[in-house]
Design an enzyme around this catalytic site. Structure first.
Site, mmCIF file in Angstrom:
data_model
loop_
_atom_site.group_PDB
_atom_site.id
_atom_site.type_symbol
_atom_site.label_atom_id
_atom_site.label_comp_id
_atom_site.label_asym_id
_atom_site.label_seq_id
_atom_site.Cartn_x
_atom_site.Cartn_y
_atom_site.Cartn_z
ATOM 1 N N ASN A 9 49.705 92.138 38.376
ATOM 2 C CA ASN A 9 49.293 93.421 38.933
ATOM 3 C C ASN A 9 50.550 94.139 39.409
ATOM 4 O OD1 ASN A 9 48.123 95.587 40.223
ATOM 5 N ND2 ASN A 9 47.337 94.407 41.947
ATOM 6 N N LYS A 11 50.858 97.129 40.569
ATOM 7 C CA LYS A 11 50.648 98.044 41.694
ATOM 8 C C LYS A 11 51.379 99.373 41.424
ATOM 9 C CE LYS A 11 49.903 94.059 44.617
ATOM 10 N NZ LYS A 11 50.030 93.448 45.950
ATOM 11 N N HIS A 95 40.462 95.237 44.507
ATOM 12 C CA HIS A 95 41.656 94.632 45.104
ATOM 13 C C HIS A 95 41.699 94.964 46.593
ATOM 14 C CE1 HIS A 95 45.892 93.860 46.015
ATOM 15 N NE2 HIS A 95 45.892 93.070 44.961
ATOM 16 N N GLU A 97 43.900 95.969 48.524
ATOM 17 C CA GLU A 97 44.571 97.217 48.875
ATOM 18 C C GLU A 97 43.657 98.412 48.622
ATOM 19 O OE1 GLU A 97 48.831 95.145 47.871
ATOM 20 O OE2 GLU A 97 47.993 96.598 46.468
ATOM 21 N N GLU A 167 41.733 86.299 46.313
ATOM 22 C CA GLU A 167 42.995 86.678 46.936
ATOM 23 C C GLU A 167 42.815 86.791 48.442
ATOM 24 O OE1 GLU A 167 45.955 88.956 44.155
ATOM 25 O OE2 GLU A 167 44.395 90.304 44.823
ATOM 26 N N GLY A 173 51.498 89.523 49.442
ATOM 27 C CA GLY A 173 52.744 90.206 49.762
ATOM 28 C C GLY A 173 53.365 89.792 51.078
ATOM 29 N N SER A 212 50.867 85.799 46.934
ATOM 30 C CA SER A 212 52.221 85.235 47.002
ATOM 31 C C SER A 212 52.418 84.095 46.001
ATOM 32 C CB SER A 212 52.540 84.763 48.425
ATOM 33 O OG SER A 212 52.538 85.852 49.328
#
Length: 251
Positions: A9, A11, A95, A97, A167, A173, A212
């Site tokens: 991904n 992003k 996701h 985010e 996730e 991250g 991660s």
């Protein structure tokens, strides 16, 4: 047997020229992965989808989001027919985010998943808990709602098209990793939920771990029985690190 999947991904990273450079180099990565029964793919920005798809047509390419409506007054959104026009057949949905910064909910995820399946496309549906939810010990309650609501309208005959990515939000991250035991426990729980909903077809649905993931830890995750691959962020941006991900899985 479920094939392993390593999916990047990207992003909000890479210009079109940078994406094209990666796509050219990915031909060698694809050849390496295919020899070992591993699928690989990437999710570029909307602006780079066509460039990556044309440069390496054999690479799995997904959009990072879509709208559930085929058209309309939705400024800034991208529709499924637009993606199909680019030859895109896979979309990341939900996701963390998107959930955190753009108010994505389990319900809107469900609407997008329904629309994708109606167009014979593949939803890569992301689920996972926040740090607060993890510390409260309610991870499985959160996952339960995300799966049951997000996939509420999926028909049994369409379920095999799904890909699920677990996730944990607290590991995305941050450099913090869920242990391989946590990853397997939650991925197994997800498969149990899928089995309740769809029966034996759940055995064919790939469940990925994300958060991660790096070359040095990817193999530990993929050795787990119910972890069928990884959804990868930063480590998927460079050809060398993506190559190392593949090498460490097959060694």
């Amino acid at each position: 047997m479920r094939r392993k999947l390593l999916f990047g991904n990207w992003k909000m990273n890479k210009t079109r020229s940078e994406a094209e450079e990666f796509a050219l180099a990915s031909k060698e990565l694809l050849e390496l992965a295919s020899k070992h029964n591993i699928d690989i793919g990437v999710a570029p920005t909307f602006l780079s989808l066509c460039k990556v798809k044309k440069t390496n047509p054999d690479l799995l390419v997904a959009a990072q989001n879509c709208h559930y409506a085929p058209s309309g007054a939705f400024t800034g959104e991208i529709s499924i027919p637009m993606l199909l026009d680019y030859g895109i057949k896979m979309v990341i949905i939900g996701h963390s985010e998107r959930r955190t910064y753009f108010n994505e909910t389990n319900k809107t995820c469900s609407m997008k998943i329904d629309a994708l399946l109606a167009n014979d496309m593949i939803p890569l549906y992301c689920v996972g808990e926040t740090l607060e939810e993890f510390e409260k010990g309610i991870t499985k309650d959160v996952i339960y709602d995300q799966i049951k609501v997000g996939l509420a309208n999926v028909k049994k005959e369409d379920a095999s098209k799904l890909i699920i990515a677990y996730e944990p939000v607290w590991s995305i991250g941050t450099g913090k990793n869920a242990s391989k035991e946590i990853a397997e426990d939650i991925c197994r729980y997800i498969r149990e939920l899928l089995r309740e909903m769809f029966g034996d077809v759940s055995d064919d649905i790939r469940i990925l771990y994300g958060g991660s993931v790096k070359p040095e830890n990817v193999k530990d995750y993929l050795l787990q029985e119910d972890v069928d691959g990884a959804l990868i962020g930063g480590a998927s941006l460079k050809v060398d690190s993506f190559r190392q991900l593949i090498n460490n899985v097959i060694e």
